[in-house]
Scaffold this active site. Sequence first.
Site, PDB file in Angstrom:
ATOM      1  N   THR A 127       0.764  -1.085   0.212  1.00  0.00           N
ATOM      2  CA  THR A 127       0.184   0.196   0.119  1.00  0.00           C
ATOM      3  C   THR A 127       0.809   1.264   0.084  1.00  0.00           C
ATOM      4  O   THR A 127       1.589   1.436   0.740  1.00  0.00           O
ATOM      5  CB  THR A 127      -0.928   0.082   1.314  1.00  0.00           C
ATOM      6  OG1 THR A 127      -1.847  -1.191   1.136  1.00  0.00           O
ATOM      7  CG2 THR A 127      -1.755   1.010   1.252  1.00  0.00           C
ATOM      8  N   GLU A 243      -4.075 -15.194   2.049  1.00  0.00           N
ATOM      9  CA  GLU A 243      -4.230 -13.938   2.934  1.00  0.00           C
ATOM     10  C   GLU A 243      -5.504 -13.614   3.321  1.00  0.00           C
ATOM     11  O   GLU A 243      -6.046 -13.369   4.263  1.00  0.00           O
ATOM     12  CB  GLU A 243      -3.565 -12.769   2.279  1.00  0.00           C
ATOM     13  CG  GLU A 243      -3.796 -11.629   3.080  1.00  0.00           C
ATOM     14  CD  GLU A 243      -3.113 -10.144   2.479  1.00  0.00           C
ATOM     15  OE1 GLU A 243      -3.492  -9.214   2.625  1.00  0.00           O
ATOM     16  OE2 GLU A 243      -2.389 -10.629   1.315  1.00  0.00           O
ATOM     17  N   GLY A 340     -25.439  -1.898  25.836  1.00  0.00           N
ATOM     18  CA  GLY A 340     -25.831  -0.721  26.117  1.00  0.00           C
ATOM     19  C   GLY A 340     -24.569   0.224  26.477  1.00  0.00           C
ATOM     20  O   GLY A 340     -23.679   0.180  25.838  1.00  0.00           O
TER      21      GLY A 340
END
Length: 385
Positions: A127, A243, A340
């Site tokens: 990347t 992967e 919650g």
Amino acid sequence: MKRQIFAAEHEAFRATVRTFLAKEVLPHYEQWEKDGIVSREAWLAAGRQGLLGLAVPEEYGGGGTTDFRYSAVLAEEFTRAGAAGLAIGLHNDMIGPYLATLGTEEQKRRWLPGFCSGETITAIAMTEPGAGSDLQGIRTAAEDRGDHWLLNGSKTFISNGILADLVIVVARTTPEGGAKGLSLLVVERGTEGFERGRNLDKIGQKSQDTAELFFRDVRVPKENLLGELHGAFGHLMTHLAQERLHIAMAAIAGAEHLLEITTRYVKEREAFGRPLAQLQHIRFEIAEMATECAVTRTFLDRCITDHSGGELDAVHASMAKWWATELQKRIADRCVQLHGGYGYMTEYPVARAFTDSRIQTIYGGTTEIMKEIIGRSLLSPDPRT
């Protein structure tokens, strides 16, 4: 529904992994989360325990097994423990295959023993700031200088980026555009011109060091070319299925674990004078999540079995990856809701699972890219077009 894919030896290995996590990981994990990085000692401990290089031949110090079910056990147990920071799956299942299958004999003898012992931590750098899932946009380039490559460029979002001793860099080795002309170059720690940027501040997986990498006139020896010259795209396509399966395995394990802890919580927590579990809406929520997990687990176990036999293709790996990670994302959100206000507190496992898992639909190829791969295979006369 009892799972059918594991034998006694896999369950024995599971017990070993749980012992390792209890002794070497969980007592230190909170500190690693604060530090933003795990200790190198944990990697060495994993090597001593035989958890690294499961598929690496024994002659190089590995486990010598092609049975991917052992990797499945590792992924499941690390996910259930909430220990994403120690990226053994990345090391074993995403980087190991490149070194073990593409490396020359000299490269394997140079790199694999440390890979298996934990002395050599690895990363893969694909990347870039302007190129994520689209490998064709890679600009990092290496110029042929006779006896070496001169590497220039930058990478980002690189897992193990700070700790890595060995980085497989995807670089353009010809000026041609598109996917052609990409090669894999191995850059080693301490090489002049190779610099690491900051340890990136993420919303989850805090202890997993993720970094920017910079290459400024880095001289990469010709013997550090991994695989075929200009052949990186084909190499990447070959290994990306594993992967993506690894990410999917972690995702379904994470979803199942969230369901378990939330089921316990709604049995204990009271509202309006009775346990939450007695409310029909809560029972419906649990029923829906349990069904989704059971169906997904069945498909994933089939994918694991197929992959162990060398039969898993890129399309089914993509199906597994996008479906399981999107399921994990949905279940994490629903489980926080069912907890919650407590679900928003970091001391509750559900809160960390919520932030740790959010990246799953992004790295290893986004959900959108997975759907494109599947759709193209079904609708294009030639899947390569």
